[in-house]
Design a protein around this motif. Sequence first.
Motif, mmCIF file in Angstrom:
data_model
loop_
_atom_site.group_PDB
_atom_site.id
_atom_site.type_symbol
_atom_site.label_atom_id
_atom_site.label_comp_id
_atom_site.label_asym_id
_atom_site.label_seq_id
_atom_site.Cartn_x
_atom_site.Cartn_y
_atom_site.Cartn_z
ATOM 1 N N PRO A 8 88.132 -0.334 46.797
ATOM 2 C CA PRO A 8 87.967 -0.624 48.230
ATOM 3 C C PRO A 8 87.071 -1.852 48.465
ATOM 4 O O PRO A 8 86.126 -2.094 47.716
ATOM 5 C CB PRO A 8 87.309 0.641 48.782
ATOM 6 C CG PRO A 8 87.721 1.718 47.831
ATOM 7 C CD PRO A 8 87.760 1.049 46.475
ATOM 8 N N ARG A 47 92.148 -6.140 57.921
ATOM 9 C CA ARG A 47 92.531 -4.954 57.166
ATOM 10 C C ARG A 47 91.431 -4.497 56.194
ATOM 11 O O ARG A 47 91.595 -3.506 55.509
ATOM 12 C CB ARG A 47 93.833 -5.220 56.424
ATOM 13 C CG ARG A 47 95.035 -5.293 57.368
ATOM 14 C CD ARG A 47 96.264 -5.877 56.700
ATOM 15 N NE ARG A 47 97.471 -5.663 57.507
ATOM 16 C CZ ARG A 47 97.818 -6.407 58.556
ATOM 17 N NH1 ARG A 47 97.054 -7.417 58.948
ATOM 18 N NH2 ARG A 47 98.925 -6.148 59.230
ATOM 19 N N ASP A 49 88.293 -2.578 55.597
ATOM 20 C CA ASP A 49 87.640 -1.519 56.364
ATOM 21 C C ASP A 49 86.700 -0.640 55.542
ATOM 22 O O ASP A 49 86.224 0.384 56.011
ATOM 23 C CB ASP A 49 88.704 -0.638 57.029
ATOM 24 C CG ASP A 49 89.651 -0.005 56.020
ATOM 25 O OD1 ASP A 49 89.415 -0.108 54.799
ATOM 26 O OD2 ASP A 49 90.644 0.604 56.474
ATOM 27 N N SER A 52 90.022 0.422 52.209
ATOM 28 C CA SER A 52 91.252 -0.186 51.708
ATOM 29 C C SER A 52 90.958 -1.160 50.574
ATOM 30 O O SER A 52 90.018 -1.953 50.642
ATOM 31 C CB SER A 52 91.963 -0.935 52.834
ATOM 32 O OG SER A 52 92.337 -0.030 53.852
ATOM 33 N N SER A 53 91.791 -1.088 49.554
ATOM 34 C CA SER A 53 91.685 -2.007 48.419
ATOM 35 C C SER A 53 92.537 -3.244 48.681
ATOM 36 O O SER A 53 93.296 -3.298 49.668
ATOM 37 C CB SER A 53 92.192 -1.315 47.153
ATOM 38 O OG SER A 53 93.592 -1.065 47.262
ATOM 39 N N ASP A 56 96.008 -2.166 48.955
ATOM 40 C CA ASP A 56 96.300 -1.576 50.266
ATOM 41 C C ASP A 56 96.530 -2.663 51.312
ATOM 42 O O ASP A 56 97.428 -2.546 52.152
ATOM 43 C CB ASP A 56 95.148 -0.675 50.729
ATOM 44 C CG ASP A 56 94.944 0.535 49.847
ATOM 45 O OD1 ASP A 56 95.922 1.023 49.238
ATOM 46 O OD2 ASP A 56 93.785 0.986 49.742
ATOM 47 N N VAL A 57 95.716 -3.712 51.273
ATOM 48 C CA VAL A 57 95.853 -4.822 52.201
ATOM 49 C C VAL A 57 97.208 -5.494 51.999
ATOM 50 O O VAL A 57 97.935 -5.771 52.960
ATOM 51 C CB VAL A 57 94.691 -5.831 52.042
ATOM 52 C CG1 VAL A 57 94.945 -7.106 52.835
ATOM 53 C CG2 VAL A 57 93.367 -5.192 52.448
ATOM 54 N N SER A 60 99.995 -3.259 53.357
ATOM 55 C CA SER A 60 100.003 -3.290 54.812
ATOM 56 C C SER A 60 100.632 -4.585 55.333
ATOM 57 O O SER A 60 101.443 -4.568 56.266
ATOM 58 C CB SER A 60 98.580 -3.144 55.344
ATOM 59 O OG SER A 60 98.543 -3.321 56.737
#
Length: 90
Positions: A8, A47, A49, A52-53, A56-57, A60
């Motif tokens: 993250p 993105r 936050d 989120s890794s 994840d970014v 997305s």
Amino acid sequence: MSLPVSTPLKFARQYKLQWETAQDAWVLLYPEGLIKLTGSAGEILKRIDGASSAQDVISSLQAAFPEADLQQDVIDFLEHAHDKGWITVA
């Protein structure tokens, strides 16, 4: 430096992301001033936050912009932001 893609990410303590209507852009605020971000930089950083890794970014962004191959550009930008001290691993 190579940023881990599965860890993250969060903003460094002194930085805050904010939409500035007057600038019509996302900006990164810090005690000495602000950095006006490009549209793509704002899309990436909004993105971040703390949960989120990088992966994840990327996921997305790929969902939001399915026609674009964004992975390497996003990784390059996140490594740049990390090198500048804007973001850190959570």
